[in-house]
Scaffold this motif. Structure first.
Motif, short mmCIF file in Angstrom:
data_model
loop_
_atom_site.label_atom_id
_atom_site.label_comp_id
_atom_site.label_asym_id
_atom_site.label_seq_id
_atom_site.Cartn_x
_atom_site.Cartn_y
_atom_site.Cartn_z
N GLY A 82 0.80 -1.22 0.00
CA GLY A 82 0.00 0.00 0.00
C GLY A 82 0.83 1.27 0.00
O GLY A 82 0.31 2.35 -0.23
N ASP A 126 -8.35 1.09 -8.43
CA ASP A 126 -9.25 0.45 -7.47
C ASP A 126 -8.61 -0.75 -6.76
O ASP A 126 -9.28 -1.49 -6.05
CB ASP A 126 -10.56 0.02 -8.16
N CYS A 128 -6.91 -2.78 -3.95
CA CYS A 128 -6.98 -2.63 -2.50
C CYS A 128 -5.59 -2.34 -1.95
O CYS A 128 -4.63 -3.05 -2.25
CB CYS A 128 -7.54 -3.91 -1.90
N THR A 130 -4.32 -2.89 0.83
CA THR A 130 -3.73 -3.91 1.71
C THR A 130 -3.64 -5.29 1.07
O THR A 130 -3.30 -6.25 1.74
CB THR A 130 -4.55 -4.04 3.02
N HIS A 132 -2.25 -6.14 -2.46
CA HIS A 132 -1.69 -6.08 -3.80
C HIS A 132 -1.45 -7.47 -4.38
O HIS A 132 -1.39 -7.63 -5.60
CB HIS A 132 -0.39 -5.27 -3.78
N ASP A 135 -4.77 -7.96 -6.13
CA ASP A 135 -5.24 -6.94 -7.07
C ASP A 135 -4.15 -6.41 -8.00
O ASP A 135 -4.46 -5.67 -8.94
CB ASP A 135 -5.85 -5.76 -6.29
N TYR B 66 -15.70 -11.51 -4.90
CA TYR B 66 -14.38 -11.67 -5.51
C TYR B 66 -14.25 -12.97 -6.29
O TYR B 66 -13.17 -13.29 -6.79
CB TYR B 66 -13.29 -11.55 -4.44
N ARG B 208 -5.31 3.71 6.92
CA ARG B 208 -5.57 3.19 5.58
C ARG B 208 -4.88 1.84 5.38
O ARG B 208 -5.41 0.93 4.78
CB ARG B 208 -5.09 4.19 4.52
N THR B 209 -3.66 1.73 5.94
CA THR B 209 -2.91 0.49 5.76
C THR B 209 -1.86 0.39 6.85
O THR B 209 -1.62 1.33 7.60
CB THR B 209 -2.25 0.43 4.36
N ASN B 223 -10.77 -3.60 5.29
CA ASN B 223 -9.86 -4.62 4.76
C ASN B 223 -10.14 -4.93 3.30
O ASN B 223 -10.98 -4.28 2.65
CB ASN B 223 -9.85 -5.86 5.67
N SER B 224 -9.44 -5.92 2.80
CA SER B 224 -9.44 -6.17 1.35
C SER B 224 -10.76 -6.73 0.84
O SER B 224 -10.96 -6.84 -0.36
CB SER B 224 -8.31 -7.12 1.00
N GLY B 226 -13.67 -5.40 2.23
CA GLY B 226 -14.65 -4.39 2.59
C GLY B 226 -15.13 -4.43 4.03
O GLY B 226 -16.06 -3.71 4.40
#
Lengths: 252, 252, 252
Positions: A82, A126, A128, A130, A132, A135, B66, B208-209, B223-224, B226
């Motif tokens: 992040g 978009d 996330c 936390t 990677h 995503d 997901y 945020r992280t 979190n990843s 939501g």
């Protein structure tokens, strides 16, 4: 369907600290599946020590020679997830590795004689912050693995993190469920085959395999991926010798 | 071979409390393989808290978005295995979920805008009373996933267990190997982005992280998947804050 | 591509004491993939008790009837790895099993009515002395599974290790994550269906399933693979009754 897409193509291997039964690895596999539905995804190692890219880097470098040509590896031990850092692609000897620029790929880069580095495009907006792994790295790996175009960048003037790390590292890099402690030292570099080590106050002699030493005795040996490993025959070396990942092997 | 049978079709995901190295998951995969030999089977999560369908229900609902369209999920957290209860099939947004009628699918049912429910036929008379995952849910999922006919029933007047459960739940629903504690609260519902929480006597601020807070400090973040998650940067929030699955987040 | 090579062919199952997240299983899968790239590899059980082939032998024999015809099993619990001992191939009922000659396959050999035994060729000279799973058993299994020729040998006058072991064994052979303790006794052999057991000073009554006994009460039941298993409803039988793998069930 192109050959590199089929079920018989080389797998994508995952090398992370997420743990295996937890929902993280499953989400990475789902993300890969969207892009590369027929590719097999194999757990190479999922219990790396959290927050420590360096020991994992030495383990990864020792495992890569055992992967089939054409394989990709998604490597994620990523305490800085992040934050601003690059995503890297390392290629060599027919293997492609994808992961964060935090040293995790550095030792493999040293060892591959034909290593070439590139940087991934930035993650999607978009992605996330936390995760990677799901995503950014997994989808990028799936695209590269199946031959889909990706705009890779040159590394420019900034060497990958870990570039100055030594080729071998006298520290514990992995402890398995038996308590055997792998080190970052390759067995064919600089250690005499009859050399004894002094670890935790105990003398540790070399042996070829477990069955060659009495039950309960500590020994070191060249393990199955060419690293020096400390073990106790039918015992737990990590507990009994106080070894843990990141701990220097000598002194201290 | 029909398209939905091929190796590139969407996977069947397993979501259970069986643990992964144990022989249970392997038997479920063997059972799926008999009916759907080319389908990939992916471990979505295998270390759910035993005997507690409710926390697992909130985790499953957060994971479903997901999954790739066309996926099936076999969900098994089933303390009532072998007793009389229905087997359910939930469909929506291109995903199919199969599991016991004990609340495990309830929250996903709330969230899917186009949710439709059905009941499985009763298990075969030779199904093992303690392993409906292998003998009832896995084979049914494999048949539905590959388009083989199944005589599904209408739910009739009896709503699924868990139908009255709230959309969000202020409790710990999952603790991962880092000790991070996921909650049943979605981050975009009712929590101010700057709200501090009081947990275990400690003030927990939002971040945020991980990299945004000092090492050792507790924080909460979206979190990843939501959900609001409680963590300590490079620490174990569950141990240090006394969090465990099923524990209410506030008060107590 | 021959039919036995395709993604829909029966899987190769792995049955080991390596643990699952560790890098060993991933290396075995990589080795299988080189020879049999499209075959699915399934974790049958990966947390067998280290160093104890005998309990694992009784578990394997109980699991084999649940595997699909055409499956292969690579079985590795191998405290003698690297010493001189044979590699065995056992065939029967459409299943092929490969592993070391240390008893691990012995009980399955008793049970298969059409069992035939053979010995593998010796490992390649460059096989790692501590990882025959990767360098000997996995590649041999992949070759046999895909119909590639292997020079198998007759066992000659030397029976497999474990040949004299009894058909059933009154001992704990596996403890799962719930603490349920499987035994080496088949439920349909010699145990009355209403028989109570005396274990750790406690009386253990039979029950059909968990839901049939009060929470916290110990009971035994015929488990999902036909073995007598000791459990406590929503409790941990292994901890509370002092059960561990290899421990005789009665007396002591």
């Amino acid at each position: 369907m192109k050959p590199e897409h089929d079920a018989g193509a080389a797998p994508i291997f995952l090398f992370t600290d997420f743990g295996l039964p937890a929902p993280y690895v499953g989400q990475m596999k789902a993300a890969i599946h969207r892009t590369a539905p027929a590719v097999q995804v194999v757990d190479l190692c999922q219990d790396l020590t959290p927050f420590q890219p360096r020991p994992a880097a030495y383990l990864l470098a020792a495992l890569v020679p055992y992967l089939p040509v054409g394989a990709s590896v998604v490597a994620v031990v990523d305490p800085g997830v992040g934050t601003e850092r690059r995503g890297l692609v390392l290629k060599g000897s027919g293997i492609r590795l994808i992961g964060p620029d935090n040293g995790l790929l550095a030792i493999t880069g040293h060892r591959l004689v034909d290593a070439t580095w590139a940087a991934l495009p930035d993650p999607e907006s978009d992605a996330c912050a936390t995760f990677h792994g799901r995503d950014w790295f997994a989808p990028a790996a799936a695209q590269l693995h199946t031959g889909q175009p990706q705009m890779l960048h040159d590394l420019g003037d900034i060497a990958p993190v870990g570039a100055p790390w030594p080729e071998d590292w006298a520290a514990v890099i992995y402890v398995d469920r038996y308590g055997n402690a792998m080190t970052g030292l390759r067995a064919d570099r600089g250690m005499r085959q009859d050399q004894t080590l002094k670890i935790g106050g105990r003398t540790v002699r070399p042996a070829r395999t477990f069955a060659d030493v009495p039950v309960g005795e500590a020994f070191w040996y060249a393990n199955s991926i060419g690293l020096i490993e400390i073990a106790i025959n039918q015992g737990n070396a990590a507990h009994q010798l106080g070894l843990e990942v990141g701990r220097p092997l000598f002194g201290g």
